[in-house]
Motif scaffolding. Sequence first.
Motif, PDB file in Angstrom:
ATOM      1  N   CYS A   1     -32.770  39.463  -0.593  1.00 17.26           N
ATOM      2  CA  CYS A   1     -32.264  38.397   0.264  1.00 17.26           C
ATOM      3  C   CYS A   1     -31.235  37.572  -0.508  1.00 17.26           C
ATOM      4  O   CYS A   1     -31.530  37.066  -1.602  1.00 17.26           O
ATOM      5  CB  CYS A   1     -33.424  37.513   0.718  1.00 17.26           C
ATOM      6  N   VAL A   2     -30.054  37.428   0.049  1.00 18.29           N
ATOM      7  CA  VAL A   2     -28.995  36.644  -0.570  1.00 18.29           C
ATOM      8  C   VAL A   2     -29.121  35.201  -0.086  1.00 18.29           C
ATOM      9  O   VAL A   2     -29.199  34.945   1.126  1.00 18.29           O
ATOM     10  CB  VAL A   2     -27.605  37.204  -0.208  1.00 18.29           C
ATOM     11  N   VAL A   3     -29.151  34.277  -1.043  1.00 23.57           N
ATOM     12  CA  VAL A   3     -29.383  32.864  -0.739  1.00 23.57           C
ATOM     13  C   VAL A   3     -28.179  32.039  -1.159  1.00 23.57           C
ATOM     14  O   VAL A   3     -27.638  32.217  -2.255  1.00 23.57           O
ATOM     15  CB  VAL A   3     -30.648  32.354  -1.471  1.00 23.57           C
ATOM     16  N   LYS A   4     -27.765  31.125  -0.281  1.00 18.57           N
ATOM     17  CA  LYS A   4     -26.710  30.155  -0.604  1.00 18.57           C
ATOM     18  C   LYS A   4     -27.148  28.791  -0.092  1.00 18.57           C
ATOM     19  O   LYS A   4     -27.572  28.662   1.055  1.00 18.57           O
ATOM     20  CB  LYS A   4     -25.377  30.545   0.042  1.00 18.57           C
ATOM     21  N   ASP A   5     -27.050  27.789  -0.961  1.00 20.47           N
ATOM     22  CA  ASP A   5     -27.411  26.415  -0.589  1.00 20.47           C
ATOM     23  C   ASP A   5     -28.809  26.336   0.020  1.00 20.47           C
ATOM     24  O   ASP A   5     -29.043  25.601   0.993  1.00 20.47           O
ATOM     25  CB  ASP A   5     -26.380  25.835   0.385  1.00 20.47           C
ATOM     26  N   GLY A   6     -29.728  27.108  -0.534  1.00 18.28           N
ATOM     27  CA  GLY A   6     -31.122  27.043  -0.106  1.00 18.28           C
ATOM     28  C   GLY A   6     -31.458  27.787   1.167  1.00 18.28           C
ATOM     29  O   GLY A   6     -32.586  27.685   1.661  1.00 18.28           O
ATOM     30  N   ALA A   7     -30.499  28.536   1.720  1.00 18.97           N
ATOM     31  CA  ALA A   7     -30.750  29.259   2.962  1.00 18.97           C
ATOM     32  C   ALA A   7     -30.468  30.745   2.782  1.00 18.97           C
ATOM     33  O   ALA A   7     -29.589  31.140   2.009  1.00 18.97           O
ATOM     34  CB  ALA A   7     -29.886  28.703   4.094  1.00 18.97           C
ATOM     35  N   ALA A   8     -31.210  31.572   3.497  1.00 20.43           N
ATOM     36  CA  ALA A   8     -30.981  33.013   3.482  1.00 20.43           C
ATOM     37  C   ALA A   8     -29.751  33.326   4.318  1.00 20.43           C
ATOM     38  O   ALA A   8     -29.678  32.933   5.491  1.00 20.43           O
ATOM     39  CB  ALA A   8     -32.199  33.742   4.048  1.00 20.43           C
ATOM     40  N   VAL A   9     -28.793  34.034   3.719  1.00 21.25           N
ATOM     41  CA  VAL A   9     -27.541  34.333   4.425  1.00 21.25           C
ATOM     42  C   VAL A   9     -27.284  35.831   4.574  1.00 21.25           C
ATOM     43  O   VAL A   9     -26.361  36.230   5.292  1.00 21.25           O
ATOM     44  CB  VAL A   9     -26.335  33.672   3.724  1.00 21.25           C
ATOM     45  N   GLY A  10     -28.062  36.660   3.898  1.00 23.80           N
ATOM     46  CA  GLY A  10     -27.823  38.087   4.004  1.00 23.80           C
ATOM     47  C   GLY A  10     -28.943  38.908   3.405  1.00 23.80           C
ATOM     48  O   GLY A  10     -29.720  38.415   2.573  1.00 23.80           O
ATOM     49  N   PHE A  11     -29.032  40.149   3.835  1.00 27.99           N
ATOM     50  CA  PHE A  11     -29.942  41.119   3.242  1.00 27.99           C
ATOM     51  C   PHE A  11     -29.121  42.223   2.583  1.00 27.99           C
ATOM     52  O   PHE A  11     -28.046  42.595   3.075  1.00 27.99           O
ATOM     53  CB  PHE A  11     -30.856  41.752   4.300  1.00 27.99           C
ATOM     54  N   ILE A  12     -29.629  42.748   1.487  1.00 28.57           N
ATOM     55  CA  ILE A  12     -29.009  43.865   0.799  1.00 28.57           C
ATOM     56  C   ILE A  12     -30.027  44.989   0.669  1.00 28.57           C
ATOM     57  O   ILE A  12     -31.183  44.841   1.062  1.00 28.57           O
ATOM     58  CB  ILE A  12     -28.474  43.452  -0.600  1.00 28.57           C
ATOM     59  N   ASP A  13     -29.587  46.107   0.093  1.00 30.76           N
ATOM     60  CA  ASP A  13     -30.440  47.266  -0.184  1.00 30.76           C
ATOM     61  C   ASP A  13     -31.126  47.770   1.084  1.00 30.76           C
ATOM     62  O   ASP A  13     -32.308  47.515   1.321  1.00 30.76           O
ATOM     63  CB  ASP A  13     -31.477  46.938  -1.258  1.00 30.76           C
ATOM     64  N   PHE A  14     -30.385  48.517   1.879  1.00 30.16           N
ATOM     65  CA  PHE A  14     -30.891  49.069   3.129  1.00 30.16           C
ATOM     66  C   PHE A  14     -31.405  50.494   2.957  1.00 30.16           C
ATOM     67  O   PHE A  14     -31.520  51.234   3.946  1.00 30.16           O
ATOM     68  CB  PHE A  14     -29.789  49.022   4.196  1.00 30.16           C
ATOM     69  N   ASP A  15     -31.732  50.891   1.733  1.00 29.51           N
ATOM     70  CA  ASP A  15     -32.170  52.263   1.477  1.00 29.51           C
ATOM     71  C   ASP A  15     -33.383  52.662   2.313  1.00 29.51           C
ATOM     72  O   ASP A  15     -33.569  53.837   2.640  1.00 29.51           O
ATOM     73  CB  ASP A  15     -32.508  52.451  -0.004  1.00 29.51           C
ATOM     74  N   THR A  16     -34.249  51.683   2.628  1.00 28.61           N
ATOM     75  CA  THR A  16     -35.483  51.995   3.349  1.00 28.61           C
ATOM     76  C   THR A  16     -35.372  51.718   4.847  1.00 28.61           C
ATOM     77  O   THR A  16     -36.384  51.704   5.552  1.00 28.61           O
ATOM     78  CB  THR A  16     -36.658  51.186   2.778  1.00 28.61           C
ATOM     79  N   ALA A  17     -34.159  51.512   5.353  1.00 30.22           N
ATOM     80  CA  ALA A  17     -33.981  51.278   6.790  1.00 30.22           C
ATOM     81  C   ALA A  17     -34.496  52.476   7.586  1.00 30.22           C
ATOM     82  O   ALA A  17     -34.350  53.629   7.160  1.00 30.22           O
ATOM     83  CB  ALA A  17     -32.507  51.026   7.098  1.00 30.22           C
ATOM     84  N   HIS A  18     -35.078  52.186   8.749  1.00 29.34           N
ATOM     85  CA  HIS A  18     -35.599  53.258   9.601  1.00 29.34           C
ATOM     86  C   HIS A  18     -35.930  52.680  10.974  1.00 29.34           C
ATOM     87  O   HIS A  18     -36.199  51.486  11.102  1.00 29.34           O
ATOM     88  CB  HIS A  18     -36.856  53.888   8.990  1.00 29.34           C
ATOM     89  N   PRO A  19     -35.926  53.502  12.016  1.00 32.11           N
ATOM     90  CA  PRO A  19     -36.299  53.013  13.347  1.00 32.11           C
ATOM     91  C   PRO A  19     -37.781  52.661  13.395  1.00 32.11           C
ATOM     92  O   PRO A  19     -38.627  53.349  12.820  1.00 32.11           O
ATOM     93  CB  PRO A  19     -35.990  54.200  14.266  1.00 32.11           C
ATOM     94  N   GLY A  20     -38.093  51.573  14.124  1.00 32.08           N
ATOM     95  CA  GLY A  20     -39.486  51.168  14.230  1.00 32.08           C
ATOM     96  C   GLY A  20     -39.654  49.916  15.059  1.00 32.08           C
ATOM     97  O   GLY A  20     -38.687  49.376  15.605  1.00 32.08           O
ATOM     98  N   PRO A  21     -40.871  49.410  15.159  1.00 36.78           N
ATOM     99  CA  PRO A  21     -41.132  48.181  15.919  1.00 36.78           C
ATOM    100  C   PRO A  21     -40.811  46.940  15.090  1.00 36.78           C
ATOM    101  O   PRO A  21     -40.880  46.957  13.863  1.00 36.78           O
ATOM    102  CB  PRO A  21     -42.631  48.271  16.218  1.00 36.78           C
ATOM    103  N   ARG A  22     -40.488  45.864  15.772  1.00 37.33           N
ATOM    104  CA  ARG A  22     -40.165  44.616  15.081  1.00 37.33           C
ATOM    105  C   ARG A  22     -41.301  44.173  14.161  1.00 37.33           C
ATOM    106  O   ARG A  22     -41.083  43.761  13.022  1.00 37.33           O
ATOM    107  CB  ARG A  22     -39.883  43.509  16.104  1.00 37.33           C
ATOM    108  N   VAL A  23     -42.538  44.245  14.672  1.00 37.57           N
ATOM    109  CA  VAL A  23     -43.672  43.699  13.926  1.00 37.57           C
ATOM    110  C   VAL A  23     -43.869  44.420  12.595  1.00 37.57           C
ATOM    111  O   VAL A  23     -44.362  43.832  11.626  1.00 37.57           O
ATOM    112  CB  VAL A  23     -44.961  43.748  14.783  1.00 37.57           C
ATOM    113  N   TRP A  24     -43.476  45.686  12.524  1.00 38.40           N
ATOM    114  CA  TRP A  24     -43.631  46.461  11.280  1.00 38.40           C
ATOM    115  C   TRP A  24     -42.765  45.861  10.172  1.00 38.40           C
ATOM    116  O   TRP A  24     -43.203  45.759   9.025  1.00 38.40           O
ATOM    117  CB  TRP A  24     -43.249  47.909  11.547  1.00 38.40           C
ATOM    118  N   ASP A  25     -41.555  45.451  10.521  1.00 36.19           N
ATOM    119  CA  ASP A  25     -40.647  44.837   9.559  1.00 36.19           C
ATOM    120  C   ASP A  25     -41.068  43.402   9.242  1.00 36.19           C
ATOM    121  O   ASP A  25     -41.020  42.962   8.087  1.00 36.19           O
ATOM    122  CB  ASP A  25     -39.224  44.836  10.124  1.00 36.19           C
ATOM    123  N   ILE A  26     -41.476  42.671  10.277  1.00 37.92           N
ATOM    124  CA  ILE A  26     -41.891  41.282  10.084  1.00 37.92           C
ATOM    125  C   ILE A  26     -43.127  41.224   9.197  1.00 37.92           C
ATOM    126  O   ILE A  26     -43.280  40.316   8.373  1.00 37.92           O
ATOM    127  CB  ILE A  26     -42.161  40.612  11.444  1.00 37.92           C
TER     128      ILE A  26
END
Length: 255
Positions: free
Chosen positions: A128-153
Amino acid sequence: MTEWQEFRGGVNVVRRHGNVVHRPASPATPAIHRLLQHLHDQGFHGAPEPRGFDPDGNEVLTFLDGEVHNALTSELRTPELLASAATLLRRFHDATVTFRPHPDDLWLFPVRQPTEVMCHGDAAQYNCVVKDGAAVGFIDFDTAHPGPRVWDIAYAVYRFAPLQGPDNPESFGTPQEQGRRVAAFCRAYGPGVGAEVVDAVPDRLQALVDFMRDQAAQGNEAFRQHISEGHTDLYEADIRHVRAHRDTLRAAFEL
């Protein structure tokens, strides 16, 4: 002349040169690049943009400016970071709804049903990329895959709440406090997710343990080292922690 910078993650070595990074490619990289381009086409810029491959076969991606932290240090344990990580994950998921995987796409993690969105697969503070105390981006998508929202959450709250037992060096907060942070994350994420995420966490962690052991059995040295260092032991202890405090964690959603 711009100098190269080298960053060592849990599995890969990443090299930055100016405004781009070079990372080892995998069989999933072509599909991931399509996903990343789709995100930008949808107006989601909290992810790197693909720039093809270098002469050595490494993938090339744009660099996201900000800080990435391996652990949730005391200054990162804020409601602002928690909420911004949740809203960022929601925006990412929503931008992937119209992404259409190809039947022959290769994903590192198995496809999970129902395939509501594209899961990041490793939405954690260290990605997670952070600027000024807030999350602004995600990196490293190597494990991306189709699925349900709750699985990622489920994995995100495991890392950001965090839902970890007292023997885990990254753990903090009582079960009651952890439950309140899980509920706050889900409220910030928005409609469609609630206390059921608590029950998804053990299954999500067990799937990770099984994946790591399978990779190690196939000769993957990085995962062999992780197992020897006790990573799977910690995950299994955290599974027991979440199950033992299930009612307390779920009760936070009723406050």
